[in-house]
Design an enzyme around this catalytic site. Structure first.
Site, PDB file in Angstrom:
ATOM      1  N   ASP A  67       0.775  -1.208  -0.066  1.00 22.44           N
ATOM      2  CA  ASP A  67       0.020  -0.077  -0.303  1.00 22.44           C
ATOM      3  C   ASP A  67       0.805   1.269   0.134  1.00 22.44           C
ATOM      4  O   ASP A  67       2.073   1.117   0.009  1.00 22.44           O
ATOM      5  CB  ASP A  67      -0.936  -0.236   1.165  1.00 22.44           C
ATOM      6  N   ASN A 136      -7.651  -3.102  14.374  1.00 23.10           N
ATOM      7  CA  ASN A 136      -8.798  -3.584  13.988  1.00 23.10           C
ATOM      8  C   ASN A 136      -8.649  -4.661  12.868  1.00 23.10           C
ATOM      9  O   ASN A 136      -9.939  -5.009  12.549  1.00 23.10           O
ATOM     10  CB  ASN A 136      -9.411  -2.176  13.240  1.00 23.10           C
ATOM     11  N   HIS A 138      -6.917  -4.952  10.160  1.00 22.62           N
ATOM     12  CA  HIS A 138      -6.985  -4.657   8.801  1.00 22.62           C
ATOM     13  C   HIS A 138      -5.561  -5.542   8.482  1.00 22.62           C
ATOM     14  O   HIS A 138      -4.293  -5.484   9.237  1.00 22.62           O
ATOM     15  CB  HIS A 138      -6.908  -3.237   8.518  1.00 22.62           C
ATOM     16  N   GLU A 143      -9.511  -2.337   5.421  1.00 18.87           N
ATOM     17  CA  GLU A 143     -10.166  -1.989   6.729  1.00 18.87           C
ATOM     18  C   GLU A 143     -11.484  -2.744   6.929  1.00 18.87           C
ATOM     19  O   GLU A 143     -11.784  -3.379   5.850  1.00 18.87           O
ATOM     20  CB  GLU A 143     -10.721  -0.551   6.657  1.00 18.87           C
TER      21      GLU A 143
END
Length: 243
Positions: A67, A136, A138, A143
């Protein structure tokens, strides 16, 4: 699924570096998927040491990063291209033309996502994908969502992710709100996956990933379906697992 529990961050980094080095030893022209953030820094330091000691050679290796922040140029100190140069690439003999990172300054973000997917396909996919994990759940910047995103895509970052990444910026308001990320399909098509996690703040995410239901609300949980995935965890990150 294989789970390797290590004493601490140092041992986690060494074990992960050994896995990557072994891949290169088996296939000199390996295609590696690489991650950024705080977790893999120690692994990169170990791989640099292996290279400097003549144990591995990156000359024929190709890399694809997961990313990149959207809106940051590669020269920006907070970009992931800059991170990779400073933490890894400048100290090994990887050819510049074999380095692939999404263009965070692309005018047409949709076209950039398509370009990255086509590059991955043209190279035949990733041999070994290195992942970290967010609090979380990810992986990359995939996400929590109502569905798994398939290919490289433009993503609006969750507030929790922005908050977690704020430690790398002088001002919290400077943290980018969007990014370009490989999708779940890109990651799952890798022949091998190794996920690194350290620290108590990752323990909940690791438990949900390994022992919870497969759900796009915990993106990393999809790795339960991968045929060759290894989790390398320190004691704290593994502390909430049942076994």
């Amino acid at each position: 699924m294989k789970i390797i529990k290590t004493k601490d961050y140092e041992m986690m980094s060494k074990k992960a570096a050994f896995i990557v080095a072994s891949q290169i030893g088996l296939k000199k022209d390996s295609i590696l998927g690489l991650a950024t953030g705080g977790t893999p820094v120690g692994m990169y330091q170990e791989l640099i040491r292996f290279y400097q000691e003549g144990m591995i050679d990156f000359e024929n290796v190709t890399t694809f990063n997961l990313d990149e922040y959207y809106g940051l140029s590669g020269d920006d100190e907070q970009s992931y291209r800059y991170y990779m140069e400073e933490n890894f690439f400048k100290d090994i003999n990887l050819k510049p033309e074999n380095i692939h990172i999404p263009d965070g300054m692309a005018d047409d973000v949709s076209a950039e996502c398509d370009r990255y997917n086509q590059l991955l396909e043209a190279e035949g996919g990733i041999d070994l994908q290195v992942l970290g994990i967010g609090r979380n759940g990810h992986i990359g910047f995939n996400e929590p969502d109502t569905e798994f995103k398939v290919g490289t895509h433009f993503v609006k970052l969750d507030d929790e992710t922005i908050e977690a990444n704020a430690r790398f910026f002088d001002n919290p308001e400077d943290v980018p709100q969007t990014a370009i990320s490989m999708g779940i399909k890109n990651i799952m098509q890798a022949k091998k996956v190794v996920l690194l996690a350290n620290g108590l703040e990752k323990a909940d995410a690791i438990k949900k990933t390994i022992e919870g239901s497969i759900s796009p609300q915990v993106p990393a949980s999809v790795l339960q379906l991968h045929p060759d995935v290894t989790f390398v965890l320190d004691e704290q990150a593994a502390s909430k697992l049942d076994s």
